[in-house]
Design a protein around this motif. Sequence first.
Motif, mmCIF file in Angstrom:
data_model
loop_
_atom_site.group_PDB
_atom_site.id
_atom_site.type_symbol
_atom_site.label_atom_id
_atom_site.label_comp_id
_atom_site.label_asym_id
_atom_site.label_seq_id
_atom_site.Cartn_x
_atom_site.Cartn_y
_atom_site.Cartn_z
ATOM 1 N N ARG A 297 0.842 -1.208 0.000
ATOM 2 C CA ARG A 297 0.000 0.000 0.000
ATOM 3 C C ARG A 297 0.875 1.255 0.000
ATOM 4 O O ARG A 297 0.534 2.250 -0.642
ATOM 5 N N THR A 298 2.001 1.197 0.696
ATOM 6 C CA THR A 298 2.939 2.327 0.675
ATOM 7 C C THR A 298 3.436 2.579 -0.748
ATOM 8 O O THR A 298 3.493 3.731 -1.205
ATOM 9 N N VAL A 299 3.783 1.506 -1.441
ATOM 10 C CA VAL A 299 4.289 1.618 -2.820
ATOM 11 C C VAL A 299 3.243 2.258 -3.727
ATOM 12 O O VAL A 299 3.548 3.194 -4.492
ATOM 13 N N VAL A 300 2.016 1.786 -3.647
ATOM 14 C CA VAL A 300 0.991 2.269 -4.573
ATOM 15 C C VAL A 300 0.554 3.706 -4.241
ATOM 16 O O VAL A 300 0.343 4.524 -5.144
ATOM 17 N N TYR A 301 0.464 4.054 -2.954
ATOM 18 C CA TYR A 301 0.102 5.428 -2.576
ATOM 19 C C TYR A 301 1.219 6.400 -2.967
ATOM 20 O O TYR A 301 0.950 7.494 -3.476
ATOM 21 N N ALA A 302 2.466 5.996 -2.744
ATOM 22 C CA ALA A 302 3.604 6.852 -3.105
ATOM 23 C C ALA A 302 3.656 7.066 -4.617
ATOM 24 O O ALA A 302 3.950 8.177 -5.089
ATOM 25 N N ILE A 335 1.622 8.512 6.912
ATOM 26 C CA ILE A 335 2.336 9.780 7.103
ATOM 27 C C ILE A 335 2.956 9.822 8.498
ATOM 28 O O ILE A 335 4.123 10.195 8.666
ATOM 29 N N ALA A 336 2.189 9.395 9.496
ATOM 30 C CA ALA A 336 2.686 9.384 10.881
ATOM 31 C C ALA A 336 3.879 8.442 11.034
ATOM 32 O O ALA A 336 4.790 8.696 11.834
ATOM 33 N N ALA A 337 3.871 7.357 10.259
ATOM 34 C CA ALA A 337 4.969 6.380 10.330
ATOM 35 C C ALA A 337 6.169 6.784 9.474
ATOM 36 O O ALA A 337 7.187 6.083 9.455
ATOM 37 N N GLY A 338 6.064 7.928 8.776
ATOM 38 C CA GLY A 338 7.169 8.396 7.939
ATOM 39 C C GLY A 338 7.299 7.665 6.620
ATOM 40 O O GLY A 338 8.328 7.754 5.944
ATOM 41 N N LYS A 339 6.243 6.940 6.228
ATOM 42 C CA LYS A 339 6.284 6.160 4.982
ATOM 43 C C LYS A 339 5.931 7.004 3.753
ATOM 44 O O LYS A 339 6.365 6.708 2.644
ATOM 45 N N LEU A 340 5.105 8.046 3.953
ATOM 46 C CA LEU A 340 4.701 8.915 2.848
ATOM 47 C C LEU A 340 5.090 10.352 3.163
ATOM 48 O O LEU A 340 4.921 10.817 4.295
#
Length: 386
Positions: A297-302, A335-340
């Motif tokens: 999900r991180t990959v696709v949102y980014a 965002i809170a986890a620093g992923k995006l």
Amino acid sequence: MEAEEGVQQPQLVLANKLFLLTQNDVDDIEKVRLRDEVFNFIITHDMAPLYETLVAGKVLNLDQTALDAMRAKNDDELKKLEEKIADAEENLGESEVREAHLAKSLFYVRIGDKEKALEQLKVTESKTVAVGQKMDLVFYTLLIGFFHLDFDLIDKSIDKAKKLFEEGGDWERKNRLKVYEGLYCMSTRNFKKAADLFLDSISTFTTYELFPYDTFIFYTVVTSIISLDRVSLKQKVVDAPEILTVIGKIPYLSDFMNSLYDCQYKSFFTAFAGLTEHIKLDRYLHPHFRYYMREIRTVVYAQFLESYKSVTIEAMAKAFGVTVDFIDLELSRFIAAGKLHCKIDKVAGVLETNRPDAKNALYQSTIKQGDFLLNRIQKLSRVIDL
């Protein structure tokens, strides 16, 4: 533990059935069928030690008559193997002695006695001179490790195999080891290295004893999607002829890969939902299921946000075929986890991207390291002055 070319090692098929018996997502009727198949396999191969372990773990019910019969057969076969070893040591050459010890090793492997199998493989190794034959013993050890998911044993065996290759060894065995190591890396959540090893082996795959070629392609695509950039993904996976010939046989996998690359996010989420159960019920991926779900999900949102300086939450929700509340909750977590790298303007209903400046980050890192170095030099100068 040898398998014919193109056929998965039977003990690993058994290991997968034992794994499915522990899963709540497998329905009770299916578990009854699996339990019968496991019991029949154990009886057929006289696997008394494994049967005792499964009974103790309450995976199978105790059938004392069947257990006694298996023990009697094991004792009889072991006696014959011991006689064969004694005869070889007394009357035959070194190669015949090694073969007799190898037969005893494979007997313990077959009946599921892990400790005795490993012990006997060490004895067989002491009788072995050729590097290729030593490598084959390492592969037997690796198969035992994957059956029991003993990652410490697998790690040590892979290191041992690499050292043996420094002495020599053929390319066929080296290529096989890449797949074994790739499976180990994937099972221990090192998806980047797993993807690299799988992609290196894609045109030379011969390790059918581990899994069928379809499963190998599944693992290759799943690990590559969260590890490679778009350009590499296109070159090595999306356009790879070896993958294209097989990917259609695996439900949802083609849509999963192509919809991500083609930015068809609604189709991607549909395929993603269909592929979820396949990943969850995979013996090696199951422990990392939640982690993988987050990473993909991180990959696709980014990837979606890469195209925008700012975009409305509503537009993003529409692109993914989900509700505004869902996408808002999802993004806030990442965002809170620093992923995006973006921020949510809740009042305006807008997402604003704030991609990190690579040059500025490098400059800050250099300044920080320079300060650290100066501090160390100052401390050192005080010591020298004293």
